[in-house]
Scaffold this motif. Structure first.
Motif, PDB file in Angstrom:
ATOM      1  N   VAL B 219       1.496  -0.916  -0.079  1.00  0.00           N
ATOM      2  CA  VAL B 219       0.507   0.836  -0.009  1.00  0.00           C
ATOM      3  C   VAL B 219       0.791   1.126   0.156  1.00  0.00           C
ATOM      4  O   VAL B 219       1.624   1.581   0.844  1.00  0.00           O
ATOM      5  CB  VAL B 219      -1.076  -0.208   1.587  1.00  0.00           C
ATOM      6  N   ASP B 220       0.702   2.266  -1.020  1.00  0.00           N
ATOM      7  CA  ASP B 220       1.374   3.418  -1.065  1.00  0.00           C
ATOM      8  C   ASP B 220       1.316   4.335   0.163  1.00  0.00           C
ATOM      9  O   ASP B 220       0.013   4.541   0.243  1.00  0.00           O
ATOM     10  CB  ASP B 220       1.101   3.820  -2.645  1.00  0.00           C
ATOM     11  N   PRO B 221       1.902   4.336   1.041  1.00  0.00           N
ATOM     12  CA  PRO B 221       1.610   5.219   1.923  1.00  0.00           C
ATOM     13  C   PRO B 221       1.035   6.539   1.551  1.00  0.00           C
ATOM     14  O   PRO B 221       0.523   7.541   2.326  1.00  0.00           O
ATOM     15  CB  PRO B 221       2.654   5.688   3.143  1.00  0.00           C
ATOM     16  N   ASN B 222       1.888   7.425   0.571  1.00  0.00           N
ATOM     17  CA  ASN B 222       0.643   8.566  -0.345  1.00  0.00           C
ATOM     18  C   ASN B 222      -0.625   8.828  -0.803  1.00  0.00           C
ATOM     19  O   ASN B 222      -1.160   9.512   0.127  1.00  0.00           O
ATOM     20  CB  ASN B 222       1.684   8.794  -1.139  1.00  0.00           C
ATOM     21  N   LEU B 223      -0.546   6.834  -1.475  1.00  0.00           N
ATOM     22  CA  LEU B 223      -2.042   7.055  -1.576  1.00  0.00           C
ATOM     23  C   LEU B 223      -3.023   6.798  -1.106  1.00  0.00           C
ATOM     24  O   LEU B 223      -4.248   7.889  -0.995  1.00  0.00           O
ATOM     25  CB  LEU B 223      -2.000   6.156  -2.560  1.00  0.00           C
ATOM     26  N   ASP B 224      -2.983   6.412   0.203  1.00  0.00           N
ATOM     27  CA  ASP B 224      -3.981   5.660   1.428  1.00  0.00           C
ATOM     28  C   ASP B 224      -3.401   6.408   2.639  1.00  0.00           C
ATOM     29  O   ASP B 224      -2.650   5.079   2.818  1.00  0.00           O
ATOM     30  CB  ASP B 224      -4.181   4.616   0.709  1.00  0.00           C
ATOM     31  N   PRO B 225      -2.822   6.895   2.892  1.00  0.00           N
ATOM     32  CA  PRO B 225      -1.626   6.495   4.136  1.00  0.00           C
ATOM     33  C   PRO B 225      -2.897   6.565   5.775  1.00  0.00           C
ATOM     34  O   PRO B 225      -2.266   5.643   6.620  1.00  0.00           O
ATOM     35  CB  PRO B 225      -2.024   8.432   4.577  1.00  0.00           C
ATOM     36  N   GLU B 226      -4.445   6.400   5.206  1.00  0.00           N
ATOM     37  CA  GLU B 226      -4.795   5.732   6.803  1.00  0.00           C
ATOM     38  C   GLU B 226      -4.203   3.949   6.993  1.00  0.00           C
ATOM     39  O   GLU B 226      -4.230   3.673   8.133  1.00  0.00           O
ATOM     40  CB  GLU B 226      -5.872   6.340   7.020  1.00  0.00           C
ATOM     41  N   LEU B 227      -4.734   3.489   5.581  1.00  0.00           N
ATOM     42  CA  LEU B 227      -5.357   2.608   5.634  1.00  0.00           C
ATOM     43  C   LEU B 227      -2.977   1.765   5.421  1.00  0.00           C
ATOM     44  O   LEU B 227      -2.918   1.111   6.672  1.00  0.00           O
ATOM     45  CB  LEU B 227      -4.589   1.668   3.962  1.00  0.00           C
ATOM     46  N   ALA B 228      -2.473   2.493   5.549  1.00  0.00           N
ATOM     47  CA  ALA B 228      -1.163   2.163   5.342  1.00  0.00           C
ATOM     48  C   ALA B 228      -0.611   2.168   6.772  1.00  0.00           C
ATOM     49  O   ALA B 228       0.278   1.106   7.564  1.00  0.00           O
ATOM     50  CB  ALA B 228      -0.297   3.176   4.667  1.00  0.00           C
TER      51      ALA B 228
END
Lengths: 204, 403
Positions: B219-228
């Motif tokens: 998971v890209d922390p930039n695209l989906d920070p909450e999920l990451a």
């Protein structure tokens, strides 16, 4: 013309004179060589509270009496005089040097530069002494840096109160956040105040 | 996200030719510097970083504080090793470079890589430290390379003189298998006074450790920070629990060492069934792009489900369970003592190998699985080594269910 307070204060109403503390931008006040980071903010109080340093006071690090206090204002002020309440037992500062409208002065800068004005201080534990400024030089002060190089022999320097007397104007200084050096000069960027309508020219 | 200007002082003295950090000390240092620069510029876009070398012909500033990462990486290229490190001059020049930073609002920080012996005495260093503190400059020291008591003391004294409110740190990195940059990632030098490991640091750690496309959990922390963030937090909690369980199991193993000689086939069956079941939560750390591995996991999990009731019944008490599971304890012991090459391990390994024959016999009974397949063998090896702490954790969770 120091206000020696041999009269009752109600007539004279000293507190309104010393109200420049309201125009100090407390969030941006900083000090160098302070023992407790952030303690410098506690020295700006109302005149009546000048001896009440229960919230803390500014103290320098052990064995090193030098202090630098950087005081930015929220608008340009005209500074008439300064009052300093120091600590007991030789911890009061002995000298004060002031620099106007300069950012980021540290100890080597302060020692090498000529101050705008210099004072020899005495121990002023009751806060009744004020040190007048050469008013003509302090007409539009956006920030002032006070350098205290010495004290009266104590191990540290303590400052319990800094009082500032003067008038606040409504003007704000031109604040440039970061200065970008240009590769080539561009005259249109450098219109002087004389061309646009007069005023003091600022020399950085 | 503190706004900071950093000067990094690199040691490029003769001592950096040594190979005790792979590939050599200088290269390890360069990697660490690159990582630090990246982390600083990512944590706050207005941060600036500069680099200077302390040895060679003299202290030389390679690049003044800038936020341009490319410039910094470029100047690290083609550096020559030689001369002696001049720590005092290096720090003073760094302080001067910071004084003339463009943005006076930035906090000042110096990071020193001290790889060679320090020739200045303590007094001089303390004086420098006090001057830094007076001008509110923070100092991080990375002590690696040459090891001697005096150097350690001197650097600790320097840190004590500079330290103001824990804003300065020192890290001692002894030579070892892990790279210098990996060790530094978990230190406050990277994470910046406990503000939370930045996304960069986490991604870098994942990239360094697992080589999985540079991002944790895909998971890209930039695209989906909450999920990451949620995945990372749950992963860390899991790891913490595993470590606690492993520690507990190690104590149990120490108690029951060499106590039991019987091992019933049922024990081993149950052991093996517990293995894959508990390794399922560990899936994230395994490289499960391989379909066969996934199938194998499912198959073993199904067989585990059948005997789950018996597992629950048997596992009311940790010590009882450990008394029965002789192989389990041996395996745990092995994983705890991993890396220590002593005689007892050899016997444990032999017993585990015997265990493996049981495993292969089970596997042959499963359709579509060939025990000689290299993938299967790899999976078995990793299961044995890594799922031991999970066994205890699974047992604990089953106990909780029972209660």
């Amino acid at each position: 013309m120091a206000c020696l307070h041999d009269h009752s204060c109600e007539e004279h109403d000293c507190s309104s004179d010393w109200s420049l503390y309201k125009h100090v931008d407390l969030s941006k006040v900083s000090a160098l060589n302070e023992a407790v980071s952030g303690s410098v903010k506690s020295v700006f109080r109302a005149w009546e509270q000048r001896l009440n340093s229960s919230e803390g006071y500014l103290e320098s690090n052990e064995g090193d009496p030098e202090l630098i206090v950087f005081i930015p204002f929220t608008s340009d002020v005209k500074l008439k005089s300064i009052s300093i309440v120091g600590g007991a037992d030789g911890t009061s500062p002995a000298k004060m040097r002031a620099f106007i409208n300069r950012d980021g002065i540290d100890f080597s800068d302060a020692q090498n530069m000529q101050p705008v004005q210099e004072w020899d201080l005495v121990e002023n534990l009751q806060g009744v002494l004020e040190y007048q400024t050469r008013y003509s030089r302090f007409q539009s002060v956006g920030n002032i840096t006070l350098h205290f190089p010495d004290n009266f022999g104590g191990d540290t320097t303590q400052i319990h109160y800094i009082g500032l007397k003067g008038e606040a104007t409504q003007l704000k200084r031109d604040v440039v956040a970061t200065i970008v050096y240009e590769l080539m000069p561009n005259p249109s960027d450098h219109k002087t105040r004389a061309e646009t309508g007069g005023g003091l020219s600022q020399v950085e | 996200m503190v706004l900071e200007a950093t000067m990094i002082c690199i040691d490029n003295s003769e001592w950096m030719r040594n190979g005790d950090y792979s590939p050599n000390r200088f290269q390890a240092q360069a990697d660490a510097v690159n990582l630090i620069c990246g982390a600083k510029t990512q944590s706050n876009p207005e941060n600036t970083v500069g680099v200077l070398t302390m040895a060679g012909k003299g202290v030389r500033v390679l690049v003044t504080p800038t936020s341009d990462l490319g410039k910094i990486l470029a100047c690290m290229h083609g550096l020559e090793i030689g001369g002696e490190m001049n720590l005092a001059a290096g720090i003073q020049v760094a302080q001067l470079a910071l004084k003339h930073r463009q943005n006076k609002k930035q906090q000042q920080r110096i990071i020193v890589f001290a790889g060679s012996p320090v020739k200045y005495d303590k007094k001089v260093l303390e004086l420098i430290g006090r001057k830094l503190k007076k001008n509110s400059v923070a100092l991080d020291i990375v002590n690696f390379g040459e090891e001697d008591e005096e150097k350690r003391e001197k650097l600790e004294a320097l840190l004590a003189a500079v330290n103001n409110n824990d804003s300065s740190h020192i890290v001692h990195v002894p030579p070892g298998p892990s790279a210098l940059s990996d060790v530094l990632i978990s230190t406050p030098i990277f994470t910046g006074d406990g503000e939370g490991g930045s996304g960069f640091a986490a991604a870098a750690a994942a990239a360094a450790a697992g080589g999985v496309s540079g991002f944790d959990f895909g998971v890209d922390p930039n695209l989906d920070p909450e999920l990451a963030l949620a995945l990372r937090v749950s992963m860390e909690e899991e790891r913490a629990r595993q470590e606690a369980a492993a520690k507990k199991a190690a104590e149990e193993a120490a108690k029951h060492e060499k106590g039991e000689q019987q091992s019933t086939s049922q024990d081993t069956t149950m052991t093996e069934n517990v293995d894959p079941g508990t390794s399922e939560p560990d899936k994230k750390t395994h490289d499960l792009t391989d379909d066969e591995n996934a199938l194998l996991q499912q198959a073993l999990a199904m067989s585990m489900d059948d005997s789950s009731s018996t597992v629950a019944v048997r596992d009311t008490d940790m010590s009882d369970a450990s008394a029965d599971d002789h192989d389990l304890q041996l395996a745990l012991q092995l994983s705890v003592q991993e890396g220590a090459a002593d005689q007892s391990n050899q016997t444990d390994v032999n017993k585990l190998l015997a265990d493996q024959s049981f495993v292969s016999s089970i596997l042959t009974s499963l359709p579509g699985v060939d025990p000689n397949d290299p993938h299967v063998k790899d999976l078995l090896a990793s299961m044995q080594n890594q799922s031991e702490p999970n066994k205890e954790e699974d047992k604990e969770s089953k106990e909780e269910e029972k209660k």
